[in-house]
Scaffold this motif. Sequence first.
Motif, PDB file in Angstrom:
ATOM      1  N   ASP A 291       0.819  -1.386  -0.097  1.00 14.14           N
ATOM      2  CA  ASP A 291       0.157   0.061   0.082  1.00 14.14           C
ATOM      3  C   ASP A 291       0.941   1.369  -0.109  1.00 14.14           C
ATOM      4  O   ASP A 291       0.594   2.257  -0.592  1.00 14.14           O
ATOM      5  CB  ASP A 291      -0.834  -0.119   1.226  1.00 14.14           C
ATOM      6  CG  ASP A 291      -2.100  -0.817   1.024  1.00 14.14           C
ATOM      7  OD1 ASP A 291      -2.442  -1.156  -0.106  1.00 14.14           O
ATOM      8  OD2 ASP A 291      -2.714  -1.171   2.174  1.00 14.14           O
TER       9      ASP A 291
ATOM     10  N   ASN B   7     -11.840  -0.572  -2.893  1.00 18.17           N
ATOM     11  CA  ASN B   7     -10.715  -0.495  -1.946  1.00 18.17           C
ATOM     12  C   ASN B   7      -9.413  -0.009  -2.932  1.00 18.17           C
ATOM     13  O   ASN B   7      -8.447   0.289  -2.117  1.00 18.17           O
ATOM     14  CB  ASN B   7     -10.319  -1.956  -1.607  1.00 18.17           C
ATOM     15  CG  ASN B   7     -11.420  -2.550  -0.300  1.00 18.17           C
ATOM     16  OD1 ASN B   7     -11.775  -1.744   0.367  1.00 18.17           O
ATOM     17  ND2 ASN B   7     -11.613  -3.746  -0.491  1.00 18.17           N
ATOM     18  N   VAL B   8      -9.702   0.205  -4.076  1.00 22.27           N
ATOM     19  CA  VAL B   8      -8.220   0.461  -4.734  1.00 22.27           C
ATOM     20  C   VAL B   8      -8.549   1.726  -5.723  1.00 22.27           C
ATOM     21  O   VAL B   8      -7.752   2.093  -6.377  1.00 22.27           O
ATOM     22  CB  VAL B   8      -7.889  -0.665  -5.669  1.00 22.27           C
ATOM     23  CG1 VAL B   8      -7.604  -1.812  -4.809  1.00 22.27           C
ATOM     24  CG2 VAL B   8      -8.956  -1.388  -6.702  1.00 22.27           C
TER      25      VAL B   8
ATOM     26  N   TYR C 152     -12.945  -3.078 -11.315  1.00 18.08           N
ATOM     27  CA  TYR C 152     -11.838  -3.789 -10.443  1.00 18.08           C
ATOM     28  C   TYR C 152     -12.361  -4.616  -9.123  1.00 18.08           C
ATOM     29  O   TYR C 152     -11.801  -5.446  -8.895  1.00 18.08           O
ATOM     30  CB  TYR C 152     -11.095  -2.487  -9.648  1.00 18.08           C
ATOM     31  CG  TYR C 152     -10.210  -2.101 -10.910  1.00 18.08           C
ATOM     32  CD1 TYR C 152      -8.883  -2.795 -10.987  1.00 18.08           C
ATOM     33  CD2 TYR C 152     -10.239  -0.920 -11.389  1.00 18.08           C
ATOM     34  CE1 TYR C 152      -7.985  -2.501 -11.898  1.00 18.08           C
ATOM     35  CE2 TYR C 152      -9.356  -0.600 -12.533  1.00 18.08           C
ATOM     36  CZ  TYR C 152      -8.372  -1.226 -12.785  1.00 18.08           C
ATOM     37  OH  TYR C 152      -7.187  -0.878 -13.591  1.00 18.08           O
TER      38      TYR C 152
ATOM     39  N   ARG D  97     -11.136  -8.336  -8.595  1.00 16.65           N
ATOM     40  CA  ARG D  97     -10.698  -8.870  -7.376  1.00 16.65           C
ATOM     41  C   ARG D  97     -11.739  -9.735  -6.610  1.00 16.65           C
ATOM     42  O   ARG D  97     -11.344  -9.933  -5.424  1.00 16.65           O
ATOM     43  CB  ARG D  97     -10.330  -7.622  -6.397  1.00 16.65           C
ATOM     44  CG  ARG D  97      -9.258  -6.741  -6.906  1.00 16.65           C
ATOM     45  CD  ARG D  97      -9.142  -5.155  -6.524  1.00 16.65           C
ATOM     46  NE  ARG D  97      -9.282  -5.226  -5.149  1.00 16.65           N
ATOM     47  CZ  ARG D  97      -8.189  -5.035  -4.398  1.00 16.65           C
ATOM     48  NH1 ARG D  97      -6.883  -5.368  -4.908  1.00 16.65           N
ATOM     49  NH2 ARG D  97      -8.469  -5.033  -3.077  1.00 16.65           N
TER      50      ARG D  97
ATOM     51  N   THR E 210      -6.322   4.807 -11.126  1.00 17.85           N
ATOM     52  CA  THR E 210      -6.700   3.628 -10.321  1.00 17.85           C
ATOM     53  C   THR E 210      -5.871   2.372 -10.938  1.00 17.85           C
ATOM     54  O   THR E 210      -5.497   1.515 -10.280  1.00 17.85           O
ATOM     55  CB  THR E 210      -8.099   3.226 -10.742  1.00 17.85           C
ATOM     56  OG1 THR E 210      -8.890   4.297 -10.211  1.00 17.85           O
ATOM     57  CG2 THR E 210      -8.466   2.017  -9.986  1.00 17.85           C
TER      58      THR E 210
ATOM     59  N   ASN F 203      -2.561   2.401  -9.551  1.00 14.50           N
ATOM     60  CA  ASN F 203      -2.823   2.007  -8.163  1.00 14.50           C
ATOM     61  C   ASN F 203      -2.699   0.716  -7.925  1.00 14.50           C
ATOM     62  O   ASN F 203      -2.061   0.087  -7.145  1.00 14.50           O
ATOM     63  CB  ASN F 203      -3.887   2.777  -7.575  1.00 14.50           C
ATOM     64  CG  ASN F 203      -4.079   2.692  -6.109  1.00 14.50           C
ATOM     65  OD1 ASN F 203      -2.992   2.821  -5.315  1.00 14.50           O
ATOM     66  ND2 ASN F 203      -5.110   2.508  -5.458  1.00 14.50           N
ATOM     67  N   VAL F 204      -3.472  -0.188  -8.894  1.00 14.18           N
ATOM     68  CA  VAL F 204      -3.731  -1.495  -8.606  1.00 14.18           C
ATOM     69  C   VAL F 204      -2.338  -2.122  -9.273  1.00 14.18           C
ATOM     70  O   VAL F 204      -1.950  -3.129  -8.509  1.00 14.18           O
ATOM     71  CB  VAL F 204      -4.763  -1.995  -9.709  1.00 14.18           C
ATOM     72  CG1 VAL F 204      -4.988  -3.319  -9.664  1.00 14.18           C
ATOM     73  CG2 VAL F 204      -5.865  -1.496  -9.016  1.00 14.18           C
TER      74      VAL F 204
ATOM     75  N   ALA G 258      -1.568  -1.863  -4.725  1.00 12.56           N
ATOM     76  CA  ALA G 258      -2.377  -1.200  -3.498  1.00 12.56           C
ATOM     77  C   ALA G 258      -3.475  -2.456  -3.274  1.00 12.56           C
ATOM     78  O   ALA G 258      -3.822  -3.107  -4.183  1.00 12.56           O
ATOM     79  CB  ALA G 258      -3.455  -0.185  -4.333  1.00 12.56           C
ATOM     80  N   LYS G 259      -3.558  -2.807  -2.072  1.00 12.84           N
ATOM     81  CA  LYS G 259      -4.628  -3.537  -1.531  1.00 12.84           C
ATOM     82  C   LYS G 259      -5.838  -3.062  -0.873  1.00 12.84           C
ATOM     83  O   LYS G 259      -6.884  -3.751  -0.816  1.00 12.84           O
ATOM     84  CB  LYS G 259      -3.912  -4.615  -0.713  1.00 12.84           C
ATOM     85  CG  LYS G 259      -2.688  -5.236  -0.865  1.00 12.84           C
ATOM     86  CD  LYS G 259      -3.213  -6.329  -2.307  1.00 12.84           C
ATOM     87  CE  LYS G 259      -1.996  -7.011  -2.674  1.00 12.84           C
ATOM     88  NZ  LYS G 259      -2.049  -7.896  -3.881  1.00 12.84           N
ATOM     89  N   THR G 260      -5.541  -1.724  -0.072  1.00 13.43           N
ATOM     90  CA  THR G 260      -6.570  -1.309   0.664  1.00 13.43           C
ATOM     91  C   THR G 260      -6.616   0.443   0.426  1.00 13.43           C
ATOM     92  O   THR G 260      -5.592   0.796  -0.251  1.00 13.43           O
ATOM     93  CB  THR G 260      -6.673  -1.443   1.929  1.00 13.43           C
ATOM     94  OG1 THR G 260      -5.385  -0.650   2.547  1.00 13.43           O
ATOM     95  CG2 THR G 260      -6.269  -2.821   2.256  1.00 13.43           C
TER      96      THR G 260
END
Length: 569
Positions: free
Chosen positions: A24, A71-72, A291, A295, A330, A333-334, A338-340
């Motif tokens: 993160d 979350n992401v 996403y 996920r 995004t 980020n993914v 990024a997890k949260t």
Amino acid sequence: MSSIAARLIPAWLRQYRLADLPTDVIAGLVVGVLVIPQSLGYAVLAGLPPVYGLYAAIVPVIVYAWLGSSNVQAVGPVAITAIMTASSLYPYAEQGTEQYVLMASLLALMVGALLWIAGQLKLGWIMQFISRGVSAGFVSGAAVLIFVSQLKYLTDIPIAGSSLIDYLSSMQMYARQLHPLTLIIGVIAFALLVANRYGKKWVWHSWLSASYAKWAERLFPLILLIIAIMLSISMQWSELGVATIGNIPQGMPSFTLPHIPDFNEALNLLPTAGLMALIAFVSSSSVASTYARLRGETFDANRELTGLGLANLSGGFFQSFAVAGGFSRTAINVDSGAKTPFASFVTVLVMIAALIAFGSALAPLPYALLGATIMASIIGLIDVSTLRSAWQRDRLDAASFIAAFVGVLMFGLNTGLVIGLMMSFASLIWQSSQPHMAIVGQLGGTGHFRNINRHDVQTFKNLLILRIDESLFFGNTESVHRRILQAIRQYPEAQEIILIMAAVNHIDLTAQEMLSTLNQELAMQDKRLHFSFIKGPVMDIIGHTPLIDELSGQVYLSTIEAVSELKDT
């Protein structure tokens, strides 16, 4: 944990795993660093000083990370809300002025309020009514407008307006103000950014491994920004007439009351705010739901409305303009791990650091580079593939795309979106008014009945079996009545008319009257009308009406039962 604390603290934080912290943090740092040039550019696109792009990436991002549905998803300034802000406020104030800045915050506040209210009213289902053609056509048209609007930073020509015609006419009017050095800087920057984005196969992959090539592509805009600042200082571009962003105010965005409009002004801005809220929600929920599906997580559209609404509401009081979920940020980020939503908090820290420590360092940055950055990134939003697919598979959706696209270019963003929505709804009404109907026959010795034009089926001389594949309502009763009579004239020897109602989910009063009239017309010809496969909820509606009480034939549970009883032996 008390119920109050459970409501105040989001589930992702209550269940946070320390194992997710390293990824993160890395993702937040990467996103924060990479989107600084983009954020500055989107503020300029919105008609605001560049620093407001950083402001818009602080308070709204914190609020969405705490309350949003994804979350992401990385929320922040995006191209569509930026250009809609600029086009909406164009008639009210001069770009960059204090009045304009306060009105941009007011617009964010109105957008946030509308989104929050929609969330409380559970209106998340509304995104289903924006067709793919309309959304793609609107975004594509907006992308063209954005591209053209940024030419003022590459040429130093004061282009202004809200439509393509306005931009082109102002460009022609002030063409003599072209600044050659600014044009050279902008064109070179644009060419390099386009090569980096669309020619990565040759620029990077030809000599770097896949992982290094990916990071080289992402870091290149930041590297180009640094090089441009160094060249601007060493070659004194500002003294040669090249516009630079100047000193960025240091410090956090402050609590500021937005512009307080009078009643008429608020009333004029309300439709614009509504359209912006709709577009922000559709784009954000598209990213978040995609996403979430990838996920294996659930997506709550109403929670997305609430989170996005509160993000914009809070941003309106902290010098932000309207924000939404961004696909590119995004994706970064993914991809960065990024997890949260904690990654978004790290991104905010990067933005704060940029405001506190690097404001003066960004001062020599030429506007031409920001314009080139926006132009290079916006090309990918021109969705030619969707238009091509729609033209091949669904011409009505293609018509909605073209209507929204042309409407945006000719009349501006708000009117263009309305035109696209009207075309989409008109297409929906037209399709409903022309329901699919088929004359069917029995497939072999089975209980299945299929279209006589598609299958080798058995028909019966005294029977005409028609399948209606749509609910019956006032908009299609005339069409259904006409096509049933045409089929009866086509098969004059059929005495028993069977309507298969398996696909009919509702029959309104107008449709009931039409079927009653049809029953009477058939009785005058010594023919009988029968129904098969009426669903329970539909039968609840028509069971004690004149349609059933005066029916010349019968209501059968299945079509095979009707055929077995009515066919000539």
